[in-house]
Structures are given as structure tokens and as C-alpha cells.
Design an enzyme around this catalytic site. Structure first.
Site, PDB file in Angstrom:
ATOM      1  N   SER A  67      -9.939   0.837   7.248  1.00 14.53           N
ATOM      2  CA  SER A  67      -9.318   0.866   5.925  1.00 14.53           C
ATOM      3  C   SER A  67      -8.901  -0.481   5.363  1.00 14.53           C
ATOM      4  O   SER A  67      -8.529  -0.570   4.198  1.00 14.53           O
ATOM      5  CB  SER A  67      -8.107   1.806   5.933  1.00 14.53           C
ATOM      6  OG  SER A  67      -8.520   3.132   6.137  1.00 14.53           O
ATOM      7  N   LYS A  87       0.850  -1.194   0.000  1.00 21.64           N
ATOM      8  CA  LYS A  87       0.000   0.000   0.000  1.00 21.64           C
ATOM      9  C   LYS A  87       0.885   1.243   0.000  1.00 21.64           C
ATOM     10  O   LYS A  87       1.924   1.269   0.668  1.00 21.64           O
ATOM     11  CB  LYS A  87      -0.908  -0.023   1.240  1.00 21.64           C
ATOM     12  CG  LYS A  87      -1.891   1.141   1.328  1.00 21.64           C
ATOM     13  CD  LYS A  87      -2.771   0.993   2.562  1.00 21.64           C
ATOM     14  CE  LYS A  87      -3.735   2.156   2.714  1.00 21.64           C
ATOM     15  NZ  LYS A  87      -4.592   2.016   3.929  1.00 21.64           N
ATOM     16  N   SER A 135      -9.217   3.116   3.158  1.00 19.74           N
ATOM     17  CA  SER A 135      -8.204   3.697   2.312  1.00 19.74           C
ATOM     18  C   SER A 135      -7.371   2.656   1.553  1.00 19.74           C
ATOM     19  O   SER A 135      -6.564   3.020   0.701  1.00 19.74           O
ATOM     20  CB  SER A 135      -7.270   4.576   3.155  1.00 19.74           C
ATOM     21  OG  SER A 135      -6.552   3.788   4.100  1.00 19.74           O
TER      22      SER A 135
END
Length: 491
Positions: A174, A74, A150
């Protein structure tokens, strides 16, 4: 290896093929890159390539349970020395990081091969993935809709078959929000189980942790086995699990007492979210568990306010840190981020201290709930994934916000309530996940339901302190009862 064969196996299965000599790590990397080239233009999940570094790793993948498996990091705090980690912001997009995060080092030691980075909103501050610098990530099941956030890029990449599992993180939902949006599995570990160093002892008071999203429960279990445990620079040593999380997936959960609720302080959930919840309750009952409706264990409205205010302070600190290391100006960040950060800067120190004390109160209340129930069950989302662009800040507020920032009226922006109103509007679609972050409890999103339009709507289970093993045992039972890894979006 063609895509159909690659997609047939999860990460543990692919690593087994590498160990057996049936396929090389380089061939797996080729398959992942080919799939990425085929579908990424439609979903925008992967925003940066680290193929050259992955090629070097593929030459000597090791023998672990995930060794030789293609992987994605990520693009938020999962630093790899010498590579940029943008946090979804233009200010950091090309700035190489000086050190490797401890969790990334452990993933590399496990033999995973990161060949790229996945999209994330600026500083991970939204439950959608639509950063200005990279553009929106789209849901593989319906590209006009969000993949969540996210870790939206990670979940979209896994759902689309680019990788069987991908790195993610969770400070307010997230991991679980995008997992619920994209029809994959995601477990947020409990506070302190995964190291946050070397840049910090813990992230967001321990509310934010790294993990993965995956197509299978065992991949998530093995991935957590590879990174769990304290580090010398951590604030404390977490309790050692009784057995490996992989071993937990091979055990029956026993008869569990599960309380469920769809109540939200931020609006009425969509009928499909309620149906996903009741469908899960019926399935659990058929498996022999005791399931009953309950009232929420905490004051949900107060919790949402205390989460948002803490998050706004964290965002202000993140912008200040990004400016310090990059030399960027305030204007180099997205307007929405600057507005929420301005509201955060208006929170005084005594108020913030009292807010954190209330966090501990929510923890005590949830612990009391868990004294009578093994797990809390809620919807994962308040409704189907929203359409891309649906949560954009209204033009009038953007104009007023620019004026307020120019005049340094952060206190007025906060006292007007306009910024907090927009933030709560965002949370209205994802009101169930923040409880586990504030209390530091493990929680997971399980993909059991697809609505009549073919959109996934995962459900959430919140466990007690050190309840990761119980969650994995139940998740594996649910996966056996209603397998989901064969569900593939029509890309």
C-alpha cells in the site's frame, strides 16, 4: 510563496527555508492549501481538513529537518487525538479518536504540519482507492485511472504537488503500489522498525507498517529517521541502524548483485511492465551493478493464497472492532468488505496457525535468495494503472453475495471460491508486493519509467533483513542518474 517556488523544493528544502527565515511555516501552509484547493477537486486525494490544528503547529514549527513542512495523514489507523480516522468506512467517518498513534506523535515532534487526511479504500483492503463513503481518488497523470491503493490519496497528493511528502502505510503493497502508479518514491520499512502503538504492539503480525511517499529519496530517508525505533509498548526493540538514513543517501551503494524477475502466479504482465523492468536492469548495469534474471525465490501461487486468507481474517477482525467502537451494524460496511470478511470467518484456527507457519517458510526462502543476491528487482505493477471502476465486483456476484450473507452462508461463500476469485483478480494487477510484507523485509518502489502514454510504472526492489540503508543508497544513486522529481502531471 507561489506554487512554482513551493513545488521547486522538497520537504527538506522547504524546512531549510523556514530555519533560515526566508519563509514562514504559515506561508508554506498557505501554499499547500492553495494548491489543494486548485487540484483536489479533480483527483479527490484529500478527504478531510485539519487546517485549524495545522495553523497552531505553524506558529511554533521547531528546528528539525522537516519542521514547518505541510503534511497529510492517511485516513487509516494514523490516529490523532480528537480527530476522526475513518479507515475509509462510513461507520468511523465522524468518530474522533481518543489517543494519538505513536508514529503520528513522532511526525508531530519532527515539526510536520498535518492539515488534512488522504483517501483510502475501506480498511485499506484494496489496491485501488475507491471507497463508497468518499468516492475514488484519481491518478494525477490520467484522472480516468486509479492512483493505486491503499495509500492512493497520499501518492496522488504528492504527485499533484499538494505536499512534498505524505504519510502512508503498507500491509500488502500500500506504499509501493500507489507510488508506482503515481510516479513518486515509496519505501516500506522492515518489520518492527516503526512503532504501531498505542492500540497494538504490531499490525497484521508485523506485516503492515507506516511510512511515507515522497518526491525525493532524501525526504523519505529523513521521514524514516524521525519515526524509526522501538517503543516501550512494542513487542521488541529493533536493531539500531548503523547511521542515519539521511546519511545513507549520501553514500555510494557499491557494486550490487541484483536478481530480477517479472514472473507472476496471477497472469502475464503487460509489455510496458516488462519494459519498465528491463529498462531498470539496463540502467543498473550502466551504473556498474551485476544484474541477471532469476526464478522467483518462493512459490508465488501459494504465497498469494496465504496472503489473501490472512488478509480476509484481518478484515473480519477490523469490521468487528469498528462495530464495537462505533455501534455500527454489519450493513454499514461495503458489500465487498463483508464478503471477504465472511470468507475470513470461515478460516479455522488450526488452518490459520498453519498458514502463519508457511509465512515463516517464505521468509527462510527469501533469506536464502539474499545470501546470493543483494536485492530482488521486480515490476511494481503488472501493467499500467487500471481505470477507475474497472475492478468493481460483477453485479451477479454482488447479488449472490448479498443472498449468502443474509443466509449466513460464509462457509459456502468461501468454499465456492467466488470471493477468493475476485480478490485474486484484484491482486493480478499488483502481484509483486506482498512478498515483502509476509517476510517483513524492506522494499521500495522507484519511479524510473513512464510508458508511451505518459503513465508512470515504478519498479520494486526488495532488500534483506535490515536492508533499508542499502535500499536508500541505491535509490539515491538512481535518482542522481535519472532524476524524477521534476516530472509533473498535467493538472
Amino acid at each position: 510563496m507561489d506554487y512554482s517556488e513551493y513545488r521547486e523544493h522538497d520537504g527538506v528544502g522547504l524546512a531549510g527555508l523556514v530555519r533560515a527565515g526566508a519563509v514562514s511555516a504559515s506561508e508554506l501552509l498557505d501554499a499547500a492549501l492553495e494548491r489543494c484547493a486548485r487540484v483536489n477537486g479533480r483527483i479527490n486525494a484529500v478527504t478531510r481538513s485539519t487546517e485549524d490544528a495545522a495553523r497552531k503547529l505553524a506558529a511554533a514549527p521547531g528546528r528539525g529537518e522537516l519542521a514547518g513542512v505541510p503534511f497529510l495523514l492517511k485516513d487509516l489507523q494514523q490516529d490523532w487525538a480528537g480527530h476522526p480516522s475513518s479507515a475509509g468506512t462510513r461507520a468511523l467517518a465522524e468518530l474522533p479518536r481518543p489517543a494519538t498513534a505513536e508514529v503520528v506523535r513522532r511526525w508531530l515532534d519532527a515539526g510536520l504540519m498535518p492539515f488534512g487526511r488522504t483517501n483510502t479504500p475501506e480498511f485499506g483492503a484494496k489496491p485501488i482507492t475507491e471507497p463508497e463513503v468518499f468516492g475514488p481518488t484519481r491518478n494525477p497523470w490520467s484522472p480516468e485511472r486509479t492512483s493505486g491503493g491503499s495509500s492512493g490519496g497520499a501518492a496522488a497528493a504528492v504527485a499533484a504537488g499538494i505536499v512534498p511528502l505524505a504519510a502512508a502505510s503498507d500491509g500488502g503493497g500500500s506504499i509501493r503500489i500507489p507510488a508506482a502508479s503515481c510516479g513518486v518514491f515509496g519505501l516500506k520499512p522492515g518489520r518492527g522498525l516503526v512503532p504501531a502503538g498505542p492500540d497494538r504492539a504490531e499490525n497484521f503480525h508485523g506485516a503492515a507498517l507506516d511510512g511515507v511517499v515522497s518526491r525525493t529519496v532524501r525526504d523519505s530517508a529523513v521521514a524514516l529517521d524521525s519515526v524509526a525505533g522501538g517503543s516501550a509498548d512494542g513487542p521488541y526493540a529493533p536493531a539500531e541502524p548503523v547511521r542515519s538514513f539521511r546519511a545513507e543517501t549520501e553514500l555510494e551503494p557499491g557494486k550490487l548483485r541484483i536478481g530480477f524477475t517479472a514472473r507472476s502466479a496471477l497472469g502475464r504482465p503487460h509489455p510496458h511492465a516488462v519494459e519498465a523492468l528491463t529498462d531498470a536492469a539496463r540502467l543498473l548495469e550502466s551504473l556498474g551493478h551485476h544484474v541477471e534474471p532469476v526464478e522467483p525465490p518462493v512459490d508465488l501461487d501459494a504465497l498469494s493464497v496465504d496472503f489473501l486468507r490472512a488478509w480476509s481474517v484481518k478484515l473480519a477482525a477490523s469490521i468487528d472492532e469498528a462495530r464495537r467502537i462505533s455501534g455500527a451494524s454489519e450493513r454499514d460496511f461495503e458489500l465487498d468488505s463483508r464478503l471477504l470478511a465472511a470468507a475470513g470467518r470461515a478460516v479455522g484456527a488450526p488452518e490459520y496457525s498453519a498458514l502463519l507457519d508457511r509465512w515463516h517458510g517464505y521468509t527462510r526462502e527469501l533469506a536464502e535468495f539474499h545470501s546470493g543476491y543483494d536485492l530482488l528487482l521486480t515490476p511494481g505493477l503488472a501493467g499500467p494503472p487500471v481505470r477507475v471502476g474497472e475492478l468493481e465486483t460483477p453485479p451477479a456476484l454482488r447479488a449472490a453475495g448479498r443472498a449468502g450473507l443474509a443466509l449466513r452462508l460464509g462457509g459456502l461463500l468461501r468454499s465456492s471460491g467466488a470471493v477468493e476469485h475476485v480478490a485474486r483478480k484484484n491482486l493480478r494487477h499488483v502481484p509483486y508486493t506482498q512478498l515483502a510484507n509476509i517476510t517483513g523485509r524492506p522494499a521500495m518502489s522507484v519511479p524510473l519509467y513512464w510508458d508511451p502514454e505518459g503513465l508512470p510504472l515504478g519498479v520494486q526492489f526488495v532488500g534483506p533483513l535490515a536492508g533499508e540503508g542499502a535500499l536508500f543508497r541505491l535509490a539515491a544513486q538512481l535518482e542522481r542518474a535519472r532524476p524524477w522529481s521534476g516530472h509533473e502531471p498535467p493538472l
